[in-house]
Structure formats: C-alpha cells, structure tokens
Design a protein around this motif. Sequence first.
Motif, PDB file in Angstrom:
ATOM      1  N   ASP A   1     -22.638  37.360  43.419  1.00 14.70           N
ATOM      2  CA  ASP A   1     -22.014  38.626  43.827  1.00 14.70           C
ATOM      3  C   ASP A   1     -21.637  39.406  42.570  1.00 14.70           C
ATOM      4  OD1 ASP A   1     -20.659  40.698  45.007  1.00 14.70           O
ATOM      5  OD2 ASP A   1     -19.026  39.487  45.808  1.00 14.70           O
ATOM      6  N   ARG A   2     -22.195  40.586  42.424  1.00 15.90           N
ATOM      7  CA  ARG A   2     -21.963  41.371  41.209  1.00 15.90           C
ATOM      8  C   ARG A   2     -21.321  42.724  41.519  1.00 15.90           C
ATOM      9  NH1 ARG A   2     -21.688  37.424  39.241  1.00 15.90           N
ATOM     10  NH2 ARG A   2     -23.004  36.355  37.722  1.00 15.90           N
ATOM     11  N   ARG A   3     -20.417  42.732  42.495  1.00 18.80           N
ATOM     12  CA  ARG A   3     -19.673  43.961  42.797  1.00 18.80           C
ATOM     13  C   ARG A   3     -18.444  44.024  41.885  1.00 18.80           C
ATOM     14  NH1 ARG A   3     -18.399  43.060  48.914  1.00 18.80           N
ATOM     15  NH2 ARG A   3     -18.217  40.940  48.087  1.00 18.80           N
ATOM     16  N   PHE A   4     -18.420  45.017  41.007  1.00 24.00           N
ATOM     17  CA  PHE A   4     -17.312  45.170  40.070  1.00 24.00           C
ATOM     18  C   PHE A   4     -16.824  46.613  40.045  1.00 24.00           C
ATOM     19  CE2 PHE A   4     -19.236  41.250  38.681  1.00 24.00           C
ATOM     20  CZ  PHE A   4     -18.156  40.484  38.266  1.00 24.00           C
ATOM     21  N   GLY A   5     -15.577  46.783  39.578  1.00 32.20           N
ATOM     22  CA  GLY A   5     -14.996  48.114  39.456  1.00 32.20           C
ATOM     23  C   GLY A   5     -13.787  48.050  38.533  1.00 32.20           C
ATOM     24  N   ILE A   6     -12.997  49.107  38.505  1.00 34.24           N
ATOM     25  CA  ILE A   6     -11.736  49.094  37.758  1.00 34.24           C
ATOM     26  C   ILE A   6     -10.601  49.535  38.676  1.00 34.24           C
ATOM     27  CG2 ILE A   6     -12.760  49.385  35.468  1.00 34.24           C
ATOM     28  CD1 ILE A   6     -11.908  52.315  35.560  1.00 34.24           C
ATOM     29  N   THR A   7      -9.470  48.865  38.528  1.00 26.40           N
ATOM     30  CA  THR A   7      -8.363  49.018  39.466  1.00 26.40           C
ATOM     31  C   THR A   7      -7.037  48.992  38.725  1.00 26.40           C
ATOM     32  OG1 THR A   7      -9.692  47.733  41.056  1.00 26.40           O
ATOM     33  CG2 THR A   7      -7.389  48.123  41.616  1.00 26.40           C
ATOM     34  N   LEU A   8      -6.081  49.765  39.209  1.00 22.36           N
ATOM     35  CA  LEU A   8      -4.692  49.660  38.766  1.00 22.36           C
ATOM     36  C   LEU A   8      -3.975  48.727  39.723  1.00 22.36           C
ATOM     37  CD1 LEU A   8      -3.499  53.273  37.814  1.00 22.36           C
ATOM     38  CD2 LEU A   8      -3.493  51.256  36.325  1.00 22.36           C
ATOM     39  N   VAL A   9      -3.415  47.643  39.197  1.00 23.54           N
ATOM     40  CA  VAL A   9      -2.768  46.656  40.065  1.00 23.54           C
ATOM     41  C   VAL A   9      -1.332  46.396  39.644  1.00 23.54           C
ATOM     42  CG1 VAL A   9      -4.947  45.524  40.648  1.00 23.54           C
ATOM     43  CG2 VAL A   9      -3.601  44.665  38.718  1.00 23.54           C
ATOM     44  N   ILE A  10      -0.561  45.947  40.627  1.00 26.07           N
ATOM     45  CA  ILE A  10       0.827  45.530  40.446  1.00 26.07           C
ATOM     46  C   ILE A  10       0.885  44.035  40.722  1.00 26.07           C
ATOM     47  CG2 ILE A  10       3.173  45.707  41.373  1.00 26.07           C
ATOM     48  CD1 ILE A  10       2.324  48.617  42.255  1.00 26.07           C
ATOM     49  N   ARG A  11       1.579  43.285  39.894  1.00 23.76           N
ATOM     50  CA  ARG A  11       1.733  41.849  40.093  1.00 23.76           C
ATOM     51  C   ARG A  11       3.167  41.539  40.559  1.00 23.76           C
ATOM     52  NH1 ARG A  11      -3.570  40.114  39.708  1.00 23.76           N
ATOM     53  NH2 ARG A  11      -4.536  40.924  37.805  1.00 23.76           N
ATOM     54  N   PRO A  12       3.329  40.822  41.669  1.00 27.40           N
ATOM     55  CA  PRO A  12       4.683  40.395  42.065  1.00 27.40           C
ATOM     56  C   PRO A  12       5.271  39.438  41.036  1.00 27.40           C
ATOM     57  CG  PRO A  12       3.084  40.082  43.848  1.00 27.40           C
ATOM     58  CD  PRO A  12       2.303  40.384  42.608  1.00 27.40           C
ATOM     59  N   ASP A  13       6.589  39.287  41.056  1.00 30.65           N
ATOM     60  CA  ASP A  13       7.218  38.362  40.115  1.00 30.65           C
ATOM     61  C   ASP A  13       7.028  36.914  40.577  1.00 30.65           C
ATOM     62  OD1 ASP A  13       9.030  38.042  42.192  1.00 30.65           O
ATOM     63  OD2 ASP A  13      10.743  38.869  41.100  1.00 30.65           O
ATOM     64  N   LEU A  14       7.372  35.973  39.715  1.00 37.36           N
ATOM     65  CA  LEU A  14       7.122  34.558  39.978  1.00 37.36           C
ATOM     66  C   LEU A  14       7.893  34.067  41.200  1.00 37.36           C
ATOM     67  CD1 LEU A  14       5.805  31.894  39.217  1.00 37.36           C
ATOM     68  CD2 LEU A  14       7.711  31.489  37.627  1.00 37.36           C
ATOM     69  N   ALA A  15       9.142  34.512  41.359  1.00 36.21           N
ATOM     70  CA  ALA A  15       9.941  34.047  42.498  1.00 36.21           C
ATOM     71  C   ALA A  15       9.280  34.432  43.821  1.00 36.21           C
ATOM     72  CB  ALA A  15      11.354  34.628  42.415  1.00 36.21           C
ATOM     73  N   THR A  16       8.753  35.649  43.876  1.00 30.37           N
ATOM     74  CA  THR A  16       8.077  36.112  45.095  1.00 30.37           C
ATOM     75  C   THR A  16       6.793  35.334  45.322  1.00 30.37           C
ATOM     76  OG1 THR A  16       9.010  38.321  44.754  1.00 30.37           O
ATOM     77  CG2 THR A  16       7.126  38.149  46.250  1.00 30.37           C
ATOM     78  N   LYS A  17       6.028  35.123  44.258  1.00 34.42           N
ATOM     79  CA  LYS A  17       4.774  34.375  44.401  1.00 34.42           C
ATOM     80  C   LYS A  17       5.034  32.923  44.813  1.00 34.42           C
ATOM     81  CE  LYS A  17       3.101  35.779  40.354  1.00 34.42           C
ATOM     82  NZ  LYS A  17       2.166  36.075  39.230  1.00 34.42           N
ATOM     83  N   THR A  18       6.143  32.358  44.352  1.00 35.97           N
ATOM     84  CA  THR A  18       6.495  30.989  44.743  1.00 35.97           C
ATOM     85  C   THR A  18       6.748  30.901  46.245  1.00 35.97           C
ATOM     86  OG1 THR A  18       7.438  30.521  42.566  1.00 35.97           O
ATOM     87  CG2 THR A  18       8.138  29.104  44.385  1.00 35.97           C
ATOM     88  N   GLN A  19       7.433  31.894  46.788  1.00 34.62           N
ATOM     89  CA  GLN A  19       7.663  31.943  48.238  1.00 34.62           C
ATOM     90  C   GLN A  19       6.335  32.070  48.982  1.00 34.62           C
ATOM     91  OE1 GLN A  19      10.564  31.192  49.506  1.00 34.62           O
ATOM     92  NE2 GLN A  19      12.029  32.853  49.328  1.00 34.62           N
TER      93      GLN A  19
END
Length: 228
Positions: free
Chosen positions: A34-52
């Motif tokens: 699969d070679r579908r690529f692009g560019i994106t602006l992303v937001i990452r949640p903090d570790l505490a949220t990702k742990t939940q």
Amino acid sequence: MNLAEHYNKLYKDAITKITLGEYETDPLINDETDRRFGITLVIRPDLATKTQIQQFLAEVKATEPDQYYYQNADIHITLMSIISCYEGFDLKNIQVQDYVSLIREVLNRHQGFKIQFRGLTASPSCILIQGFLTDTLNEIRDDLRKTFKNSGLKQSIDKRYAIQTAHATVVRFNNPLQNPDALVSLMEKYRNFDFGTFDVKQVELVYNDWYQREKFVKKLHTFSLAFD
C-alpha cells in the motif's frame, strides 16, 4: 455542528450494522505494498489519556484479538489533512519548508487549547474515541483553509470532507468479528467514559501513510502553541 449529536448518530448507525453483520473490514491495513501517502497536521494526546485508551483496547483485544489496534505512537487527532493520502505521492513533489513557513504563520495567530476525550463512537469499520474541542481548533482550521487557498501551494484540504470533529480512531476491523454482541456490550460500557482532557501545546506536520503507522510516518516539523 453539534458534536454530541453527530457522534451519537454515527454510533447508532454503526452499532446497528455491527449487530446485523453489515460491518466493513479493511483489507489494506496489513498490505505492505500500500503506497498511499500524504502530509497531515496532527495532534497527539498526552500519555495519561493514551494510557486510559490502552486499558480500553486491552478489553477489546480480549474479545476480538484479530482486529487492528492503534499503539500509543499512532494515536492522533487530525487537525487538518493538507495533502490527502494517494498512491504515488512523494515529498520530492513539494517544498516542505514552504509548508512549514505557511503553517507557522497561521499557528502564530492562535493560542493553545484543550481537548476532552469522552466516550466512544464508531463507524461500520472502526471504533473512535470522541473528542470535544474548543472554538480555537476550528478557528485554526478555518485560518488554514483560507491561507492555503490563497497560497498557490499544492493541497487537497476538504477534498474528501470538511473536518469538524476531534476524534481519534483506535480500532479498525480487518477480520470478521468473532463475538459482535460482546463487542457491542463493551462499547456500551465505555460509551461515555472519560478518557481524559489534555492541553494542545504542540502540533506535528507529518508525512504519513493512510493509517498513520509509526514505521511509515516521518515527522517534518513540530510547532509550538502559546498557552496561557
């Protein structure tokens, strides 16, 4: 847009399809060609949220071990898809620094903000964490739309749809469900669960595949947002 109503409609439609066996699986998740690529602006949640989130995913895995689960490094909110993924896109096609300069110009006009991850919704092929946002996020999106439109830079903003939510996809169905009734019961359990609220102090510009998998993602720039 009333986000709660929007998420609720998605959820009801998806639960009906899952219950009836009309859900969808994605055959391309594990396709190394699969070679579908692009560019994106992303937001990452903090570790505490990702742990939940990972605690929830562990329960889902116990019921449906053969689905595709997002690891912490891949969990994200799409702030804006600048160039939507398509076959054959390559960074050589653009001048990355031009994009960095334009995005910095926009973000310098805005403050940091908060996002709350509360409850989950779904589509016929995915389970999503519901993100609730402040006006600031959509103000940034509108500013990006206007600025890119006037820039002459290659972009495909809103080509697929005009993004207005702040959800994060965390499960994709890529195999037949083993126990859809148990999955629906588990989703009901977490329907309004508070996964956490986090400050958005940084935004990443990334070169990415369709699924934002860490092994394919290349971070192009990290932008800082002023936060009172």
